[in-house]
Design a protein around this motif. Structure first.
Motif, short mmCIF file in Angstrom:
data_model
loop_
_atom_site.label_atom_id
_atom_site.label_comp_id
_atom_site.label_asym_id
_atom_site.label_seq_id
_atom_site.Cartn_x
_atom_site.Cartn_y
_atom_site.Cartn_z
N SER A 3 45.19 35.50 19.48
CA SER A 3 45.02 36.00 18.12
C SER A 3 44.72 37.50 18.16
O SER A 3 44.27 38.03 19.19
CB SER A 3 43.88 35.25 17.43
N PRO A 4 44.95 38.20 17.05
CA PRO A 4 44.74 39.66 17.05
C PRO A 4 43.30 40.05 17.32
O PRO A 4 43.04 41.09 17.93
CB PRO A 4 45.20 40.09 15.66
N TRP A 5 42.32 39.23 16.88
CA TRP A 5 40.93 39.59 17.14
C TRP A 5 40.58 39.44 18.62
O TRP A 5 39.78 40.22 19.14
CB TRP A 5 39.98 38.78 16.26
N VAL A 6 41.19 38.46 19.30
CA VAL A 6 40.99 38.33 20.75
C VAL A 6 41.60 39.54 21.46
O VAL A 6 40.98 40.12 22.37
CB VAL A 6 41.60 37.03 21.28
N ASN A 117 32.19 36.45 1.93
CA ASN A 117 32.59 36.56 0.53
C ASN A 117 34.10 36.54 0.34
O ASN A 117 34.60 36.88 -0.73
CB ASN A 117 31.98 37.80 -0.12
N SER A 118 34.84 36.14 1.40
CA SER A 118 36.29 35.95 1.26
C SER A 118 36.55 34.64 0.52
O SER A 118 35.64 33.81 0.34
CB SER A 118 36.96 35.90 2.63
N VAL A 184 43.26 37.78 8.84
CA VAL A 184 43.48 36.50 8.15
C VAL A 184 43.46 35.39 9.18
O VAL A 184 44.13 35.46 10.21
CB VAL A 184 44.83 36.50 7.40
N SER A 185 42.68 34.36 8.92
CA SER A 185 42.47 33.27 9.87
C SER A 185 43.75 32.51 10.19
O SER A 185 44.63 32.33 9.34
CB SER A 185 41.44 32.29 9.28
N THR A 186 43.82 32.02 11.42
CA THR A 186 44.92 31.13 11.80
C THR A 186 44.87 29.82 11.01
O THR A 186 45.89 29.16 10.84
CB THR A 186 44.85 30.82 13.30
N GLN A 187 43.68 29.46 10.52
CA GLN A 187 43.56 28.26 9.71
C GLN A 187 44.32 28.40 8.39
O GLN A 187 44.93 27.45 7.90
CB GLN A 187 42.09 27.96 9.45
N VAL A 188 44.29 29.60 7.82
CA VAL A 188 45.03 29.86 6.58
C VAL A 188 46.52 29.76 6.84
O VAL A 188 47.28 29.17 6.05
CB VAL A 188 44.65 31.22 5.99
N HIS A 189 46.97 30.34 7.94
CA HIS A 189 48.39 30.26 8.29
C HIS A 189 48.82 28.81 8.52
O HIS A 189 49.92 28.41 8.12
CB HIS A 189 48.67 31.10 9.55
N ALA A 190 47.94 28.02 9.16
CA ALA A 190 48.27 26.61 9.40
C ALA A 190 48.40 25.85 8.09
O ALA A 190 49.29 25.01 7.93
CB ALA A 190 47.20 25.97 10.29
N GLU A 223 38.32 36.83 8.47
CA GLU A 223 37.58 36.94 9.72
C GLU A 223 37.28 38.42 10.02
O GLU A 223 38.04 39.30 9.64
CB GLU A 223 38.39 36.38 10.90
N PHE A 224 36.18 38.65 10.73
CA PHE A 224 35.86 40.02 11.15
C PHE A 224 35.55 40.05 12.64
O PHE A 224 35.15 39.04 13.23
CB PHE A 224 34.69 40.59 10.36
#
Length: 232
Positions: A3-6, A117-118, A184-190, A223-224
């Motif tokens: 993931s981009p954050w990793v 707050n997202s 944006v979370s991978t959960q949202v993409h899923a 995500e942050f």
């Protein structure tokens, strides 16, 4: 694919420790695996879940304990990692303070977590835990979801776990904030890929929040990642 954050976390870790032979990393609430797989690093993993620790194959040392009350003794680390853990604690600040005291001069703190707050953060806070379990099982297809030692874990969403509060705490500790990223979370993409109607309901929920709050809450980024450097 990472993931981009990793990727961002690894980039900062490799840059900081490229000339160091052995890098000692503390993963607070590290669970069953490392989230910053740095070649040649030695990992000490703290977790409150015995089941998670037993499955961790990256750890050189495993500590069963509470991040808010743990005494690390004379242990010293080059980096402390909080990966999706502070939102599960009643006192995230306590966990940060205790880990910070173990840092060597120039050490790094990595904090990854949800933007409270997202749209996703608010939806998670408003819905019961069993719905999170169903999401993990049937959308993310994790058959062990909700079992002891498996995500999703119950969340506290204490105000201290917001990324602005975390950044403020790290600054109070005399650390330099060297990076803040939002994603944006991978959960949202899923959810979008597997159940489009629910995804569009989620998007409508976010739009409603943004409209009602003049853009102050309900953002799409969920995500942050914060990277901070110890200046002492």
């Amino acid at each position: 694919m990472a993931s981009p954050w990793v990727n961002d976390a690894l980039s900062h870790a490799r840059s900081a420790f490229s000339n160091k032979i052995n890098t000692d990393i503390l993963e607070v609430g590290g669970g069953s695996r490392t989230h910053i797989p740095l070649e040649g690093a030695r990992y000490t993993v703290l977790d409150i879940s015995k089941e998670q620790l037993e499955r961790n194959r990256d750890a050189s040392e495993r500590i069963l304990g509470d991040a808010q009350t743990i005494d690390y003794g004379d242990r010293r680390f080059d980096a402390c990692v909080f990966w999706d853990v502070l939102e599960h604690l009643e006192s995230p600040r306590s966990a940060l303070l205790r880990a910070h005291d173990t840092l060597s001069p120039g050490g790094l703190v990595f904090v990854k977590g949800p933007i409270l707050n997202s749209a996703k953060g608010i939806f998670t806070d408003l819905t019961p835990w069993w719905t999170h379990v169903l999401f993990y099982r049937y959308v993310l297809r994790q058959k062990n979801a909700g079992k002891p030692g498996y995500a999703p874990f119950r969340v506290e969403h204490a105000a201290e776990a917001s990324h602005s509060e975390i950044a403020g705490t790290l600054k109070e500790l005399g650390m330099d904030i060297v990076f803040i990223g939002e994603y944006v979370s991978t959960q949202v993409h899923a959810l979008k890929d597997r159940i489009p109607p629910l995804y569009w309901l989620y998007e409508a929920f976010g739009l409603l929040l943004r409209t009602a709050s003049a853009g102050k809450i309900g953002g799409r980024e969920t995500e942050f990642l914060i990277v901070a450097k110890c200046l002492r």
